[in-house]
Structures are given as C-alpha cells and as structure tokens.
Motif scaffolding. Structure first.
Motif, PDB file in Angstrom:
ATOM      1  N   SER A  68       0.856  -1.180   0.000  1.00  0.00           N
ATOM      2  CA  SER A  68       0.000   0.000   0.000  1.00  0.00           C
ATOM      3  C   SER A  68       0.889   1.226   0.000  1.00  0.00           C
ATOM      4  N   ASN A  69       0.309   2.403   0.159  1.00  0.00           N
ATOM      5  CA  ASN A  69       1.101   3.625   0.188  1.00  0.00           C
ATOM      6  C   ASN A  69       1.947   3.751   1.448  1.00  0.00           C
ATOM      7  N   VAL A  70       1.609   2.999   2.484  1.00  0.00           N
ATOM      8  CA  VAL A  70       2.305   3.156   3.764  1.00  0.00           C
ATOM      9  C   VAL A  70       3.051   1.916   4.215  1.00  0.00           C
ATOM     10  N   SER A  71       2.764   0.754   3.647  1.00  0.00           N
ATOM     11  CA  SER A  71       3.424  -0.462   4.124  1.00  0.00           C
ATOM     12  C   SER A  71       3.404  -1.527   3.037  1.00  0.00           C
ATOM     13  N   SER A  72       4.162  -2.590   3.264  1.00  0.00           N
ATOM     14  CA  SER A  72       4.169  -3.724   2.342  1.00  0.00           C
ATOM     15  C   SER A  72       4.383  -5.009   3.124  1.00  0.00           C
ATOM     16  N   ASN A  73       3.898  -6.096   2.551  1.00  0.00           N
ATOM     17  CA  ASN A  73       4.026  -7.405   3.167  1.00  0.00           C
ATOM     18  C   ASN A  73       4.631  -8.361   2.154  1.00  0.00           C
ATOM     19  N   ASN A  74       5.799  -8.920   2.478  1.00  0.00           N
ATOM     20  CA  ASN A  74       6.517  -9.813   1.579  1.00  0.00           C
ATOM     21  C   ASN A  74       6.553 -11.219   2.153  1.00  0.00           C
ATOM     22  N   VAL A  75       6.314 -12.223   1.298  1.00  0.00           N
ATOM     23  CA  VAL A  75       6.336 -13.614   1.724  1.00  0.00           C
ATOM     24  C   VAL A  75       7.165 -14.418   0.729  1.00  0.00           C
ATOM     25  N   ASN A  76       8.189 -15.110   1.215  1.00  0.00           N
ATOM     26  CA  ASN A  76       9.011 -16.006   0.399  1.00  0.00           C
ATOM     27  C   ASN A  76       8.538 -17.442   0.573  1.00  0.00           C
ATOM     28  N   ARG A  77       8.446 -18.164  -0.528  1.00  0.00           N
ATOM     29  CA  ARG A  77       8.034 -19.565  -0.494  1.00  0.00           C
ATOM     30  C   ARG A  77       8.850 -20.367  -1.504  1.00  0.00           C
ATOM     31  N   ILE A 176       3.231 -11.936 -11.895  1.00  0.00           N
ATOM     32  CA  ILE A 176       2.087 -11.056 -11.688  1.00  0.00           C
ATOM     33  C   ILE A 176       2.584  -9.715 -11.161  1.00  0.00           C
ATOM     34  N   ASP A 177       2.045  -8.633 -11.704  1.00  0.00           N
ATOM     35  CA  ASP A 177       2.291  -7.291 -11.181  1.00  0.00           C
ATOM     36  C   ASP A 177       1.066  -6.450 -11.533  1.00  0.00           C
ATOM     37  N   THR A 178       0.158  -6.282 -10.559  1.00  0.00           N
ATOM     38  CA  THR A 178      -1.128  -5.676 -10.869  1.00  0.00           C
ATOM     39  C   THR A 178      -1.673  -4.901  -9.682  1.00  0.00           C
ATOM     40  N   ASP A 179      -2.672  -4.067  -9.933  1.00  0.00           N
ATOM     41  CA  ASP A 179      -3.385  -3.339  -8.886  1.00  0.00           C
ATOM     42  C   ASP A 179      -4.589  -4.156  -8.428  1.00  0.00           C
ATOM     43  N   LEU A 180      -4.771  -4.247  -7.124  1.00  0.00           N
ATOM     44  CA  LEU A 180      -5.915  -4.948  -6.563  1.00  0.00           C
ATOM     45  C   LEU A 180      -7.121  -4.007  -6.495  1.00  0.00           C
ATOM     46  N   SER A 181      -8.282  -4.585  -6.298  1.00  0.00           N
ATOM     47  CA  SER A 181      -9.507  -3.793  -6.253  1.00  0.00           C
ATOM     48  C   SER A 181      -9.539  -2.834  -5.069  1.00  0.00           C
ATOM     49  N   ASN A 182      -8.768  -3.139  -4.002  1.00  0.00           N
ATOM     50  CA  ASN A 182      -8.735  -2.258  -2.828  1.00  0.00           C
ATOM     51  C   ASN A 182      -7.684  -1.156  -2.934  1.00  0.00           C
ATOM     52  N   GLY A 183      -7.019  -1.054  -4.089  1.00  0.00           N
ATOM     53  CA  GLY A 183      -6.032  -0.011  -4.298  1.00  0.00           C
ATOM     54  C   GLY A 183      -4.604  -0.414  -4.006  1.00  0.00           C
ATOM     55  N   ASN A 184      -4.390  -1.576  -3.412  1.00  0.00           N
ATOM     56  CA  ASN A 184      -3.033  -2.053  -3.143  1.00  0.00           C
ATOM     57  C   ASN A 184      -2.414  -2.640  -4.414  1.00  0.00           C
ATOM     58  N   GLN A 185      -1.103  -2.761  -4.399  1.00  0.00           N
ATOM     59  CA  GLN A 185      -0.390  -3.406  -5.501  1.00  0.00           C
ATOM     60  C   GLN A 185       0.022  -4.812  -5.078  1.00  0.00           C
ATOM     61  N   PHE A 186      -0.107  -5.736  -6.040  1.00  0.00           N
ATOM     62  CA  PHE A 186       0.257  -7.130  -5.779  1.00  0.00           C
ATOM     63  C   PHE A 186       1.241  -7.604  -6.841  1.00  0.00           C
ATOM     64  N   SER A 187       2.311  -8.246  -6.399  1.00  0.00           N
ATOM     65  CA  SER A 187       3.283  -8.808  -7.338  1.00  0.00           C
ATOM     66  C   SER A 187       3.683 -10.201  -6.882  1.00  0.00           C
ATOM     67  N   PHE A 188       4.044 -11.039  -7.855  1.00  0.00           N
ATOM     68  CA  PHE A 188       4.477 -12.401  -7.591  1.00  0.00           C
ATOM     69  C   PHE A 188       5.632 -12.702  -8.525  1.00  0.00           C
ATOM     70  N   ASP A 189       6.839 -12.798  -7.994  1.00  0.00           N
ATOM     71  CA  ASP A 189       8.050 -13.038  -8.772  1.00  0.00           C
ATOM     72  C   ASP A 189       8.619 -14.408  -8.424  1.00  0.00           C
ATOM     73  N   THR A 190       9.290 -15.025  -9.386  1.00  0.00           N
ATOM     74  CA  THR A 190       9.918 -16.321  -9.133  1.00  0.00           C
ATOM     75  C   THR A 190      11.326 -16.340  -9.702  1.00  0.00           C
ATOM     76  N   ILE A 191      12.165 -17.131  -9.089  1.00  0.00           N
ATOM     77  CA  ILE A 191      13.481 -17.420  -9.630  1.00  0.00           C
ATOM     78  C   ILE A 191      13.754 -18.900  -9.403  1.00  0.00           C
ATOM     79  N   GLY A 192      14.271 -19.567 -10.432  1.00  0.00           N
ATOM     80  CA  GLY A 192      14.457 -21.002 -10.323  1.00  0.00           C
ATOM     81  C   GLY A 192      15.641 -21.489 -11.120  1.00  0.00           C
ATOM     82  N   ILE A 193      16.090 -22.677 -10.764  1.00  0.00           N
ATOM     83  CA  ILE A 193      17.159 -23.360 -11.495  1.00  0.00           C
ATOM     84  C   ILE A 193      16.698 -24.782 -11.757  1.00  0.00           C
TER      85      ILE A 193
END
Length: 218
Positions: A68-77, A176-193
């Motif tokens: 959001s404009n004030v915070s972010s939440n990151n999760v690694n899996r 994925i890199d898109t705007d959510l309906s609540n105004g937040n931004q959502f992204s999903f990145d991957t790296i693999g070998i």
C-alpha cells in the motif's frame, strides 16, 4: 519530514533484497561447481538446439508482495515449475508454464498458469532468452475461499548446455504485477534453477553420426 517511499522505490528495494536473499543461496557452491564442470567437460555447441519441442523443470523460490502507500508485506516460499514449448522458427518459441508453491496441498495452495512467446540468441554453449506473455495466479483455501489475479508477465533466463539436447537453466520471471480492487499493488516473482530437454531432429542425427563413427551401427 521524510517522505514515504513510493511503490516503485519500494519494489526496487525489494528486488535487490530478493536477489541477495534468494539468488545467491540458489547459486550455491555446489551448483556453480556443477555448471563449471558441464562447461569444461563437454564440447557440444548449443546451435544444435534450434528446432523442435522442449520441456523443462525448475525448483526455486517465489516472492509474493502486497503493498500500500504506507506499508508492504513480503512472503518467500518454495516454488516448483514445469514448462513445455515448441519453436516457431530458429529464434522464436511459444511455451506454457504451470507452477505451484512447494507446500501446496489439496485443501490450500497457490498455482500459476502462464503462456509466453520466447525470443533467444545462442552464443557457444550458452543460450540467452527473454519471455513475454500473460499469467494467472490462483489461490485456494477450504476455509478462506478462492482468489485469482491476472496480468502481463515477463522474464529472462540463460541455459548452459552440457550435451546436444539438455541444458541447465536459470530463470527469473515477474509472473504477476497488478493493482488490486482495494487499491493495493500485488506482485508475484519467481526465480528457479533446473533443466530443459529438447526433442530435436539435430540431436538424433548427431547421435547416429557419432555411433556410426564408433562402429556401433544404428
């Protein structure tokens, strides 16, 4: 007063931390040593991989982020992915990806589906490529319910060949890199070998030629 970080600045900082925290562990000493062994021990050129179908498997990490404009939440899996593709000409291919976080179960998990056009160039034993396409991410949970998001996707990768039809692959994808309906931004990145295996006519001809030279026949 210090101004708040913008989404773009926060995402750039996250990508730097992502590379430091995930890319370096993935490229551990054993993996680097294995790749160097492949490069030193084989002389087959990657130019033999220009036509035909191919498939591959990769294991790595994903980073999903809600900001959001004030915070972010990151999760690694952990993240696992299968790909299948077919060449359109010597330098372009169409391919599909299906992936899932490694702890997905029948009652909850995250699955991704992607379609890409791939452009590539070959230099000696290395193949460098970029992909551009469209992806969907699907989150399911027996209690919380199901959610999905869609967006344009892009990525880059490199393949190092240790034989006429198999390579070691390292790839980054912004799924994925898109705007959510609540105004937040959502992204999903991957790296693999992982690896990529090519079904190509050149490989069978090369194998037959080598066998004939060694007197092994068909």
């Amino acid at each position: 007063m210090e101004r708040s970080r913008t989404y773009k600045e926060d995402r750039q900082g996250t990508c730097m931390n992502y590379c430091k925290g995930i890319l370096l562990p993935v490229l551990s000493g054993r993996i680097i040593g294995f790749i160097l062994l492949l490069l030193a021990g084989f002389s087959v050129q990657a130019e033999q991989q220009r036509t035909g179908d191919y498939w591959g498997f990769q294991a790595g990490n994903s980073l999903d982020r809600i900001a959001s404009n004030v915070s972010s939440n990151n999760v690694n899996r952990g993240y696992l992915k299968l790909r299948y593709g077919t060449y359109l000409d010597d330098y372009l291919a169409a391919e599909g990806h299906i992936g899932a976080i490694s702890n997905s179960r029948t009652d909850e998990g995250i699955v991704t589906l992607s379609g890409f056009v791939r452009a590539e160039r070959v230099y000696g034993k290395a193949k460098y490529y970029g992909i551009l396409g469209y992806s969907g991410i699907f989150s399911y949970h027996d209690v919380a319910g199901n959610e999905s998001e869609f967006s344009l996707s892009y990525g880059v990768g490199v393949e190092l060949f240790g034989g006429p039809d198999t390579s070691i692959a390292l790839e980054y994808v912004s799924v994925i890199d898109t705007d959510l309906s609540n105004g937040n931004q959502f992204s999903f990145d991957t790296i693999g070998i992982g690896f990529t295996h090519y079904f190509v006519e050149e490989s069978s001809k090369l194998s037959k030629t080598l066998r004939n030279r060694r007197g092994l026949g068909n």
